[in-house]
Design a protein around this motif. Sequence first.
Motif, PDB file in Angstrom:
ATOM      1  N   GLN A 404      34.800  36.619  49.210  1.00 17.80           N
ATOM      2  CA  GLN A 404      35.553  37.003  48.021  1.00 17.80           C
ATOM      3  C   GLN A 404      35.097  38.325  47.408  1.00 17.80           C
ATOM      4  O   GLN A 404      35.918  39.137  46.985  1.00 17.80           O
ATOM      5  CB  GLN A 404      35.467  35.887  46.978  1.00 17.80           C
ATOM      6  N   ASP A 405      33.791  38.583  47.349  1.00 12.70           N
ATOM      7  CA  ASP A 405      33.277  39.791  46.709  1.00 12.70           C
ATOM      8  C   ASP A 405      32.783  40.803  47.739  1.00 12.70           C
ATOM      9  O   ASP A 405      31.747  41.447  47.562  1.00 12.70           O
ATOM     10  CB  ASP A 405      32.149  39.431  45.734  1.00 12.70           C
ATOM     11  N   LYS A 569      44.618  40.157  41.757  1.00 15.97           N
ATOM     12  CA  LYS A 569      43.908  39.085  41.041  1.00 15.97           C
ATOM     13  C   LYS A 569      42.425  39.089  41.391  1.00 15.97           C
ATOM     14  O   LYS A 569      41.559  38.910  40.524  1.00 15.97           O
ATOM     15  CB  LYS A 569      44.535  37.726  41.379  1.00 15.97           C
ATOM     16  N   MET A 570      42.107  39.278  42.680  1.00 15.74           N
ATOM     17  CA  MET A 570      40.713  39.271  43.112  1.00 15.74           C
ATOM     18  C   MET A 570      39.961  40.455  42.510  1.00 15.74           C
ATOM     19  O   MET A 570      38.797  40.325  42.087  1.00 15.74           O
ATOM     20  CB  MET A 570      40.647  39.307  44.646  1.00 15.74           C
ATOM     21  N   GLU A 572      40.695  42.096  39.683  1.00 19.93           N
ATOM     22  CA  GLU A 572      40.521  41.884  38.239  1.00 19.93           C
ATOM     23  C   GLU A 572      39.406  40.884  37.952  1.00 19.93           C
ATOM     24  O   GLU A 572      38.614  41.068  37.022  1.00 19.93           O
ATOM     25  CB  GLU A 572      41.847  41.409  37.623  1.00 19.93           C
ATOM     26  N   ARG A 573      39.335  39.838  38.768  1.00 18.91           N
ATOM     27  CA  ARG A 573      38.271  38.856  38.580  1.00 18.91           C
ATOM     28  C   ARG A 573      36.904  39.494  38.794  1.00 18.91           C
ATOM     29  O   ARG A 573      35.973  39.289  38.010  1.00 18.91           O
ATOM     30  CB  ARG A 573      38.472  37.686  39.561  1.00 18.91           C
ATOM     31  N   ASN A 576      35.969  42.031  35.889  1.00 22.02           N
ATOM     32  CA  ASN A 576      35.550  41.339  34.663  1.00 22.02           C
ATOM     33  C   ASN A 576      34.143  40.777  34.795  1.00 22.02           C
ATOM     34  O   ASN A 576      33.336  40.828  33.863  1.00 22.02           O
ATOM     35  CB  ASN A 576      36.530  40.218  34.339  1.00 22.02           C
ATOM     36  N   SER A 577      33.831  40.243  35.975  1.00 17.92           N
ATOM     37  CA  SER A 577      32.526  39.640  36.199  1.00 17.92           C
ATOM     38  C   SER A 577      31.433  40.700  36.368  1.00 17.92           C
ATOM     39  O   SER A 577      30.290  40.511  35.954  1.00 17.92           O
ATOM     40  CB  SER A 577      32.589  38.740  37.438  1.00 17.92           C
TER      41      SER A 577
END
Length: 585
Positions: A404-405, A569-570, A572-573, A576-577
Amino acid sequence: MAPPRILLSGDPIGHLNQLFKRVSSVNKSTGPFDALLCVGQFFPESSQGLDELTEYIDGRKNIPLPTYFIGDYGAGAVKVLSAAAKETGNQGFKMDGLKITDNLFWLKGSGKFTLHGLSVAYLSGRKSSSGQMYGTYSQDDIDALRALAEEPGIIDIFLTNEWPSGILNRASTTDIPPGILDSPGGDATISELVAEIKPRYHVTGTKGVYYAREPYLNVDAVHITRFIGLAAVGNASKQKFIHAISPTPASTMSSNEISTKPPNTTLSPYTYVEKEPEKRSSDVANDPQYWRYDVSKRQKVGGGDTQKLCFKFISSGDCPRGDKCHFFHDMDAREQSMRGVCFEFLNKGKCERGDCNYKHSLQEERSRSKECWFCLSSPNVESHLITSVGENCYCALAKGPLVQDHILILPIEHLPNTLSSPQECEIEFVKFQNSLKAYFKSHKKEVVFFEWVYIKTSHANLQAIPIPLNRASALQDIFNLAAEKLGFEFMVLKSDRSSEGRKLLRAQFNEKCSLFYVELPGGIILSHVVEENEKFPVQFGREVLAGLLNMADRADWRNCKLSKEEEIKMVERFKNSFEEYDPNK
């Protein structure tokens, strides 16, 4: 809509009355079916069977379903097929079949077409060095099929006449038909093709037996393949010659549906090795990528004595046949291909595909920044993937991320690698690295950085992939194991601070040589200078980490593509994190 219903048949060998009687019966009792696909010899063994064939060719008997065949050999084949090829309606480039008579179509040479939503690929004829016009396939047919296989999308059904060699590797011996192990081997060319095409179904004939192998995994693909070998029509041992399938077209399936694997799924039979490698640790022992790193993958460029181009090398930069390849590995032709030039045009000087969408002239190199995906000044840059921008460098979500990251650190300007970048860029690279380390540490993860410095790389990118803490201890072992399987050893640099390790690496870096390096937790850098004639796997770093994380099906980024909405979406997530760690906030 309900998925299409397809009947499959083994070698008709001219027994068309028996074949179509059975098809009509099945269609009436369990149908309706949409089409019949025939593999293996279609025409009779001798002239004695021509009367039965002629009744259907002349239209005196009806064919119950649209029927497609690839076994263009046997008695009467040349006469029937020559006449069909001259028909006005069969002129031009027709991959969906030349019409022989009502409901009967000849799939000539090789090709790919859509049948009721299903993507169907085929290789007509058998392997032969005789150069016959009908009944055998040519190198051009193979190259064209490889070109089609590189196009986007998954092939649902692949039709060949002969079995691929090696299909019984890793198969359950209890399911293999008696005597088949003692029969002559299959076709190695088809093995290579099916490993590249990765169809969901591979259907063959000619062996005289029915055999449905356990599904097997494909290399660099999330979906499985099912192999079905069919017996000849009217065989004396009453082996199954008709088989029905009803697959949902891959183009309409969700990623979860396409990646579903039955419990009896095996590893690919085409990557079989007799002896398993020595296991180094409990984590490495579970690595499903062991078999991928074989010494045979060290390849030399241009090993053949022919001027025909190797399609696999031109399209991907990596030829699995290695030193055994008899075709030309031409880097200039690869660069032209990357600029959109048609492979057939590069190979022959002309293209006979009527619907070809590629360029048919050599292309001058245009401004790199205009073509490059990563230059911020380029119209092609996918700005929605960007997570942070500095003065000289920026971060972006990887396209088709492994996890994911999965982040890239890139220079804003068009630079070939991070090791020869200006000092101000290097300072920002290290700043981004330190921020990502702190961020992932807060999530109880370590981070691995790696770069494949290819002397003709278009735009530098340093990849950052987070690893769970419990897997970090196996990192150096698994990279060393992968190197050993490729026949080299990493040079090891170790320092208390990664910035010092990078300084040493930059000082030793020769811009005229290609290089792979990986920065591991604890200040360890592993590097390998790639020799001029050494073919190094393009996705080596990602493949090793995919194995460590038990994500073999995600080793190829193309299997992990997301929609633009999912990417947004990924991103933006992550933004923010990551905000409190972002050096450019």
